[in-house]
Design a protein around this motif. Structure first.
Motif, PDB file in Angstrom:
ATOM      1  N   LEU A  44       3.851   5.690  -5.617  1.00  0.00           N
ATOM      2  CA  LEU A  44       3.723   5.761  -7.075  1.00  0.00           C
ATOM      3  C   LEU A  44       2.633   6.755  -7.481  1.00  0.00           C
ATOM      4  O   LEU A  44       2.776   7.473  -8.471  1.00  0.00           O
ATOM      5  N   LYS A  45       1.566   6.811  -6.709  1.00  0.00           N
ATOM      6  CA  LYS A  45       0.505   7.788  -6.975  1.00  0.00           C
ATOM      7  C   LYS A  45       1.051   9.204  -6.796  1.00  0.00           C
ATOM      8  O   LYS A  45       0.773  10.093  -7.597  1.00  0.00           O
TER       9      LYS A  45
ATOM     10  N   GLU B 239      12.152   4.039 -10.456  1.00  0.00           N
ATOM     11  CA  GLU B 239      13.080   2.966 -10.095  1.00  0.00           C
ATOM     12  C   GLU B 239      13.541   3.101  -8.652  1.00  0.00           C
ATOM     13  O   GLU B 239      13.714   2.107  -7.956  1.00  0.00           O
ATOM     14  N   LYS B 240      13.701   4.334  -8.188  1.00  0.00           N
ATOM     15  CA  LYS B 240      14.094   4.554  -6.801  1.00  0.00           C
ATOM     16  C   LYS B 240      12.994   4.056  -5.859  1.00  0.00           C
ATOM     17  O   LYS B 240      13.262   3.379  -4.867  1.00  0.00           O
ATOM     18  N   ILE B 241      11.735   4.361  -6.170  1.00  0.00           N
ATOM     19  CA  ILE B 241      10.606   3.910  -5.350  1.00  0.00           C
ATOM     20  C   ILE B 241      10.522   2.390  -5.361  1.00  0.00           C
ATOM     21  O   ILE B 241      10.305   1.753  -4.330  1.00  0.00           O
ATOM     22  N   LEU B 242      10.711   1.793  -6.529  1.00  0.00           N
ATOM     23  CA  LEU B 242      10.580   0.342  -6.671  1.00  0.00           C
ATOM     24  C   LEU B 242      11.836  -0.407  -6.244  1.00  0.00           C
ATOM     25  O   LEU B 242      11.868  -1.631  -6.266  1.00  0.00           O
ATOM     26  N   GLY B 243      12.880   0.323  -5.848  1.00  0.00           N
ATOM     27  CA  GLY B 243      14.100  -0.313  -5.365  1.00  0.00           C
ATOM     28  C   GLY B 243      14.952  -0.902  -6.466  1.00  0.00           C
ATOM     29  O   GLY B 243      15.727  -1.818  -6.231  1.00  0.00           O
TER      30      GLY B 243
ATOM     31  N   ARG C  37       0.832  -1.211   0.000  1.00  0.00           N
ATOM     32  CA  ARG C  37       0.000   0.000   0.000  1.00  0.00           C
ATOM     33  C   ARG C  37       0.867   1.262   0.000  1.00  0.00           C
ATOM     34  O   ARG C  37       0.543   2.246  -0.666  1.00  0.00           O
ATOM     35  N   MET C  38       1.962   1.230   0.756  1.00  0.00           N
ATOM     36  CA  MET C  38       2.853   2.387   0.789  1.00  0.00           C
ATOM     37  C   MET C  38       3.509   2.602  -0.570  1.00  0.00           C
ATOM     38  O   MET C  38       3.644   3.734  -1.032  1.00  0.00           O
TER      39      MET C  38
END
Length: 94
Positions: A26-27, A69-73, A20-21
């Motif tokens: 991403l939103k 990519e930073k958010i998704l690691g 959820r985070m």
């Protein structure tokens, strides 16, 4: 989807919470993209350096993929990061 029931919040597992985070981040990234796109249009309408636009492409102004990519690691190390690491190791060993 927003959770408003505290009982439902209490039943969330760690993986559910993390998912959820990530979805929330991403939103927020999509909102940032829209804000930057509007700013880009404003900048392109009038800002130049020596008669040329400062940012020639939108991607140079806002790198959506890099932020995603930073958010998704999945962020790749840059050459600069590798150089910093090598310098740190060299200083540590001496």
């Amino acid at each position: 989807m927003q959770i408003e029931d505290f009982n439902e919040i209490a039943r969330l597992t760690i993986p559910d919470y993390e998912l959820r985070m990530k979805a929330y981040q991403l939103k927020q990234l999509d909102r940032q993209y829209e804000i930057h796109l509007q700013a880009w249009a404003t900048v392109m309408a009038g800002q130049t350096r020596k008669g040329k636009p400062i940012f020639r492409t939108f991607d140079k102004f806002f790198d959506y993929r890099k932020a995603e990519e930073k958010i998704l690691g999945r962020q790749k190390r840059t050459t600069l990061d590798k150089e910093k690491l090598q310098n740190w190791i060299a200083n540590f060993n001496s």
